[in-house]
Design a protein around this motif. Sequence first.
Motif, PDB file in Angstrom:
ATOM      1  N   ALA A 195       0.856  -1.197   0.000  1.00 43.91           N
ATOM      2  CA  ALA A 195       0.000   0.000   0.000  1.00 43.91           C
ATOM      3  C   ALA A 195       0.889   1.242   0.000  1.00 43.91           C
ATOM      4  O   ALA A 195       0.936   2.017   0.970  1.00 43.91           O
ATOM      5  N   PHE A 196       1.594   1.448  -1.098  1.00 44.95           N
ATOM      6  CA  PHE A 196       2.575   2.530  -1.177  1.00 44.95           C
ATOM      7  C   PHE A 196       1.907   3.901  -1.071  1.00 44.95           C
ATOM      8  O   PHE A 196       0.751   4.076  -1.465  1.00 44.95           O
ATOM      9  N   MET A 233      -5.087   0.310  -8.040  1.00 48.49           N
ATOM     10  CA  MET A 233      -3.846  -0.385  -7.732  1.00 48.49           C
ATOM     11  C   MET A 233      -3.605  -0.520  -6.230  1.00 48.49           C
ATOM     12  O   MET A 233      -2.636  -1.163  -5.816  1.00 48.49           O
ATOM     13  N   GLY A 234      -4.464   0.090  -5.427  1.00 47.58           N
ATOM     14  CA  GLY A 234      -4.350  -0.052  -3.979  1.00 47.58           C
ATOM     15  C   GLY A 234      -3.239   0.761  -3.363  1.00 47.58           C
ATOM     16  O   GLY A 234      -2.641   0.353  -2.357  1.00 47.58           O
ATOM     17  N   VAL A 235      -2.947   1.935  -3.942  1.00 48.19           N
ATOM     18  CA  VAL A 235      -1.924   2.817  -3.375  1.00 48.19           C
ATOM     19  C   VAL A 235      -2.575   4.141  -2.971  1.00 48.19           C
ATOM     20  O   VAL A 235      -3.634   4.510  -3.467  1.00 48.19           O
ATOM     21  N   GLU A 236      -1.906   4.847  -2.073  1.00 43.74           N
ATOM     22  CA  GLU A 236      -2.436   6.104  -1.532  1.00 43.74           C
ATOM     23  C   GLU A 236      -1.769   7.293  -2.232  1.00 43.74           C
ATOM     24  O   GLU A 236      -0.557   7.299  -2.448  1.00 43.74           O
ATOM     25  N   ASP A 278       6.743   7.064  -0.836  1.00 39.07           N
ATOM     26  CA  ASP A 278       7.589   6.043  -1.433  1.00 39.07           C
ATOM     27  C   ASP A 278       8.033   6.408  -2.850  1.00 39.07           C
ATOM     28  O   ASP A 278       9.023   5.873  -3.359  1.00 39.07           O
ATOM     29  N   GLY A 279       7.300   7.278  -3.490  1.00 40.46           N
ATOM     30  CA  GLY A 279       7.622   7.727  -4.840  1.00 40.46           C
ATOM     31  C   GLY A 279       6.822   8.972  -5.143  1.00 40.46           C
ATOM     32  O   GLY A 279       5.872   9.300  -4.420  1.00 40.46           O
ATOM     33  N   VAL A 280       7.185   9.681  -6.203  1.00 43.59           N
ATOM     34  CA  VAL A 280       6.540  10.962  -6.505  1.00 43.59           C
ATOM     35  C   VAL A 280       6.209  11.054  -7.991  1.00 43.59           C
ATOM     36  O   VAL A 280       7.021  10.699  -8.854  1.00 43.59           O
ATOM     37  N   ILE A 281       5.004  11.532  -8.267  1.00 42.14           N
ATOM     38  CA  ILE A 281       4.581  11.979  -9.595  1.00 42.14           C
ATOM     39  C   ILE A 281       4.407  13.486  -9.501  1.00 42.14           C
ATOM     40  O   ILE A 281       3.804  13.982  -8.538  1.00 42.14           O
ATOM     41  N   ALA A 322       3.856   3.400 -13.634  1.00 47.00           N
ATOM     42  CA  ALA A 322       5.299   3.626 -13.768  1.00 47.00           C
ATOM     43  C   ALA A 322       5.947   3.881 -12.412  1.00 47.00           C
ATOM     44  O   ALA A 322       7.015   3.330 -12.105  1.00 47.00           O
ATOM     45  N   ILE A 323       5.326   4.720 -11.567  1.00 42.41           N
ATOM     46  CA  ILE A 323       5.946   5.017 -10.276  1.00 42.41           C
ATOM     47  C   ILE A 323       5.884   3.789  -9.365  1.00 42.41           C
ATOM     48  O   ILE A 323       6.830   3.520  -8.604  1.00 42.41           O
ATOM     49  N   VAL A 324       4.819   3.002  -9.458  1.00 43.12           N
ATOM     50  CA  VAL A 324       4.751   1.766  -8.667  1.00 43.12           C
ATOM     51  C   VAL A 324       5.849   0.800  -9.115  1.00 43.12           C
ATOM     52  O   VAL A 324       6.523   0.166  -8.287  1.00 43.12           O
ATOM     53  N   ASP A 325       6.054   0.692 -10.407  1.00 44.70           N
ATOM     54  CA  ASP A 325       7.134  -0.174 -10.902  1.00 44.70           C
ATOM     55  C   ASP A 325       8.493   0.278 -10.366  1.00 44.70           C
ATOM     56  O   ASP A 325       9.323  -0.540  -9.963  1.00 44.70           O
ATOM     57  N   LEU A 326       8.734   1.589 -10.367  1.00 49.15           N
ATOM     58  CA  LEU A 326       9.998   2.097  -9.841  1.00 49.15           C
ATOM     59  C   LEU A 326      10.155   1.758  -8.364  1.00 49.15           C
ATOM     60  O   LEU A 326      11.224   1.334  -7.918  1.00 49.15           O
ATOM     61  N   ILE A 327       9.098   1.956  -7.597  1.00 54.16           N
ATOM     62  CA  ILE A 327       9.155   1.663  -6.155  1.00 54.16           C
ATOM     63  C   ILE A 327       9.466   0.188  -5.924  1.00 54.16           C
ATOM     64  O   ILE A 327      10.223  -0.185  -5.022  1.00 54.16           O
ATOM     65  N   GLU A 328       8.883  -0.667  -6.759  1.00 54.40           N
ATOM     66  CA  GLU A 328       9.057  -2.105  -6.597  1.00 54.40           C
ATOM     67  C   GLU A 328      10.351  -2.622  -7.232  1.00 54.40           C
ATOM     68  O   GLU A 328      10.586  -3.832  -7.256  1.00 54.40           O
ATOM     69  N   GLY A 329      11.168  -1.694  -7.743  1.00 53.52           N
ATOM     70  CA  GLY A 329      12.467  -2.080  -8.261  1.00 53.52           C
ATOM     71  C   GLY A 329      12.466  -2.583  -9.682  1.00 53.52           C
ATOM     72  O   GLY A 329      13.468  -3.123 -10.156  1.00 53.52           O
ATOM     73  N   LYS A 330      11.358  -2.396 -10.370  1.00 50.10           N
ATOM     74  CA  LYS A 330      11.295  -2.828 -11.764  1.00 50.10           C
ATOM     75  C   LYS A 330      11.944  -1.770 -12.659  1.00 50.10           C
ATOM     76  O   LYS A 330      12.051  -0.600 -12.303  1.00 50.10           O
ATOM     77  N   THR A 331      12.336  -2.180 -13.826  1.00 42.90           N
ATOM     78  CA  THR A 331      12.982  -1.275 -14.775  1.00 42.90           C
ATOM     79  C   THR A 331      11.925  -0.483 -15.536  1.00 42.90           C
ATOM     80  O   THR A 331      10.990  -1.063 -16.090  1.00 42.90           O
ATOM     81  N   VAL A 332      12.099   0.826 -15.545  1.00 45.58           N
ATOM     82  CA  VAL A 332      11.218   1.718 -16.302  1.00 45.58           C
ATOM     83  C   VAL A 332      12.104   2.578 -17.194  1.00 45.58           C
ATOM     84  O   VAL A 332      13.107   3.112 -16.722  1.00 45.58           O
ATOM     85  N   PRO A 333      11.788   2.730 -18.465  1.00 45.23           N
ATOM     86  CA  PRO A 333      12.616   3.574 -19.337  1.00 45.23           C
ATOM     87  C   PRO A 333      12.694   5.008 -18.830  1.00 45.23           C
ATOM     88  O   PRO A 333      11.816   5.476 -18.106  1.00 45.23           O
ATOM     89  N   GLU A 334      13.750   5.707 -19.214  1.00 47.47           N
ATOM     90  CA  GLU A 334      13.916   7.099 -18.790  1.00 47.47           C
ATOM     91  C   GLU A 334      12.855   8.010 -19.389  1.00 47.47           C
ATOM     92  O   GLU A 334      12.578   9.076 -18.841  1.00 47.47           O
ATOM     93  N   ARG A 335      12.297   7.602 -20.503  1.00 51.52           N
ATOM     94  CA  ARG A 335      11.278   8.411 -21.155  1.00 51.52           C
ATOM     95  C   ARG A 335      10.108   7.531 -21.540  1.00 51.52           C
ATOM     96  O   ARG A 335      10.306   6.457 -22.121  1.00 51.52           O
TER      97      ARG A 335
END
Length: 674
Positions: free
Chosen positions: A384-385, A413-416, A442-445, A642-655
């Motif tokens: 629950a990020f 997605m169950g995030v706050e 945990d991450g920022v948009i 995308a931000i959830v993937d980053l938090i979870e350590g998954k690879t996200v392209p720079e753009r």
Amino acid sequence: MSRKLILGIAIIALLVAACGEDEEEAAPATTAAPATTAAPVEEAPEEVPEEEPEEPGGPYEAMIRPAEQPWKIGYGDGLSGIPFTDSVTDNINAVAAEMGVEIVYCDNAYDQERTVECSNLLVTQQVDGVIFANWIAGTEELIAGIFQDAGIPCVSYDGPHPGCVAFGPDNYNAALEAGRYLAAFAQEQGWAAEDTHLLLVWTPDVPVHKARADGARDGVRESFAIPDENIHDIPTEGLTDTLPNVTTWATANPGAQHVLCFGHSDQPGVDCALALEQSGFLGNAAAASLGASDEALVDLRGRSDDESVFKATISYFPERYGQYLVPAIVDLIEGKTVPERLIPSVSPVTRDNVEQLYPGGELDETAMGDEDEYQAVIREASGAFRIGYGDGLSGIPFTDSVTDNINAVAAEMGVEIVYCDNAYDQERTVECSNLLVTQQVDGVIFANWIAGTEELIAGIFQDAGIPCVSYDGPHPGCVAFGPDNYNAALEAGRYLAAFAQEQGWAAEDTHLLLVWTPDVPVHKARADGARDGVRESFAIPDENIHDIPTEGLTDTLPNVTTWATANPGAQHVLCFGHSDQPGVDCALALEQSGYLGHAAAASLGASDEALVDLRQRSDDESVFKATISYFPERYGTYLVPAIVDLIEGKTVPERLIPSVSPVTRDNVFDLYPG
């Protein structure tokens, strides 16, 4: 007054401006001169909640037609550079060109001093009439008075001003349509009115919500006489209150057989539906709301009627405002009668028409324009990020639609979401960024459009070790999301190449014109993309490719005409415009130079100057063939995964780049019904 304070006031103004204040009923409009296009608008009935609204004397029609003279129309833009206002500006320019009137432009810049300065400047320039947006609360009489003292008729949009015609969506009428839809649904199911309850979800302290609740109630009761004792207000203080409050009502009313629910906007509507489903009303309830925001579209696309209580959202199209605004001000200048309030039509979006009105495919798996085929998947997060969200500027329809979509996808997605409004202000953006760090997100948009502050803002998150995704403006170290100018233009070039090949034109007999402004880097990327897109499959030789440099939008017509005059031997011509106005003007110049049937033009934006041409003229009548569209109001379907993937350590392209697609005469009414 400081800019920061002014912006804060303006945001409040936006929230209350559309509330549909009580006004005298407007006189019926005088019929205008014969027109080529009509954009119907409704006259506003008085919003007297306890009585049925009176029927207007007849619909005023905003006619796109040749004006009697080349009037000078002042245009005070609410805030340039925001996609919402830019689309309004594009449409105003397109319709003005069709009607043969001149636009005298000034950017009010969402600033009180600048708005006063612009208003006085337009008066000094002796304009014949004024269209403007002013969202600075408390300045309505001041700004309107400048035009009235000069004897200049005025039309304001999305905020009424005394003495000016007021244009914008009407909350009561929009909700009336939602109520009518719910009544029709109940009758189709064979429900008895006395066995049906109506829930009205709204916030009592917000006047606009009262108008919406009243409209929904009246819309239901026009044809479905639910008794007073079966109508229930569900008061809320914020968007998160709907689910528990409706659940509380359902628990307290176990004997209710059928339930209709109206949400003042889409998130409450969807949440009300969810609460009723969880309370056992699936198959015996229906919910509708306002906005056509993505929380509603996600439900309408992703679930069937058998799976969901949510049935409809009411949509209007603010990006088409110019079709109403320009004819209205011309009518005023020419002494015709225009109602005091003009309201664009609205219509329900349902499962039956959602893909036609808002095409978007499956929202749970949205492909990005990235070479590695990254997919932003809407799925349950592993935790629950807490996602910080720095809104670029709240209260603007563009950013509000982004915010709505972010909230909807986050809920799925169950995030706050931890929210802060950057308010288009440097100090506030720094303050928000530090606040989100302090709150241990945990991450920022975020969106930050203050030029020169990119490293400063991104550095706040990087120093704290917080992954970040920015939209519509790259920031070092953060994933950058937004349309790619080169790729969008690449699609335009590919379209032009395919068109030329379908006509059987030879590449060596075809010329390519690239209309762009050399001093604007984004234009260079677009010109390069269009050229490369054409030459992927249609090998126009170098000597047949011509830059048409411009300094402003009005340069295209004469500059292309000059080229055509200097190249009388050219057999076929393809033209790319860096945006829609240059694209349409290039087409017009080629038509006037005798290339109809031997030329094709395309451009970027799906702005109304392009849509007007695609809707109103046939391929045989017009050189303009296509515009490339993307849908920024769906950003959340990319940003949150995308931000959830980053938090979870998954690879996200720079753009990350949203997909784009051509709008043509074959699909314009499906993609942009008008």
